[in-house]
Design an enzyme around this catalytic site. Structure first.
Site, PDB file in Angstrom:
ATOM      1  N   CYS A   1       0.845  -1.209   0.000  1.00 16.45           N
ATOM      2  CA  CYS A   1       0.000   0.000   0.000  1.00 16.45           C
ATOM      3  C   CYS A   1       0.880   1.259   0.000  1.00 16.45           C
ATOM      4  O   CYS A   1       1.611   1.501   0.960  1.00 16.45           O
ATOM      5  CB  CYS A   1      -0.910  -0.062   1.233  1.00 16.45           C
ATOM      6  SG  CYS A   1      -1.653   1.495   1.725  1.00 16.45           S
TER       7      CYS A   1
ATOM      8  N   CYS B   1       0.345   3.697   2.847  1.00 11.90           N
ATOM      9  CA  CYS B   1       0.825   3.066   4.085  1.00 11.90           C
ATOM     10  C   CYS B   1       2.335   3.237   4.206  1.00 11.90           C
ATOM     11  O   CYS B   1       2.855   3.537   5.283  1.00 11.90           O
ATOM     12  CB  CYS B   1       0.500   1.574   4.099  1.00 11.90           C
ATOM     13  SG  CYS B   1      -1.257   1.170   4.037  1.00 11.90           S
TER      14      CYS B   1
END
Length: 108
Positions: free
Chosen positions: A30, A33
Site C-alpha cells: 500500500c 501506508c
C-alpha cells in the site's frame, strides 16, 4: 521506544495500556501506508511516554483487520484501555496524527 509491530498473539496486551495506543492497520504493498511509516516514527517520538504507536500488517493479520472492520488502509484506531475510541483512514500529516492522539491524552 519505537513503533511496535504487533500481531494477534500480542494485540490485546498492546492495546490494554494505561496510555492511549494508536494502531496503524497497513500492508507493505500500500503506497499511502509506506508513506505513513516514517511519519508514524516521528509521531512516536513526539508522544513517547504519553502514548504508544503500533502497527498491524493486515496481510498477516486478516482476522484482526476483520474484527475492527478495516475496509481501507491505512486506517488508524486509537485505543484506550482496550477500547477503540477514535479512528482515521488514509494518509495524514504528522501534525494531524499528533493532534488526534493528544486529544485522548488529555481526555482522561
Amino acid at each position: 521506544m519505537a513503533v511496535l509491530h504487533t500481531n494477534a498473539a500480542s494485540f490485546d496486551k498492546v492495546i490494554n495500556q494505561d496510555v492511549p495506543v494508536l494502531v496503524d492497520f497497513w500492508a507493505p504493498w500500500c503506497g499511502p501506508c509506506r508513506m505513513l511509516g516514517p511519519v508514524l516514527e516521528e509521531v512516536e517520538k513526539d508522544v513517547a511516554g504519553k502514548a504508544i504507536v503500533a502497527k498491524v500488517n493486515v496481510d498477516e493479520e486478516a482476522d484482526l483487520a476483520s474484527k475492527f472492520n478495516i475496509a481501507s488502509i491505512p486506517t488508524m484506531i486509537i485505543f484506550k484501555k482496550g477500547q477503540g475510541v477514535d479512528r482515521a483512514s488514509g494518509y495524514m500529516p504528522k501534525e494531524k496524527i499528533v493532534e488526534l492522539i493528544k486529544a485522548h491524552i488529555q481526555a482522561d
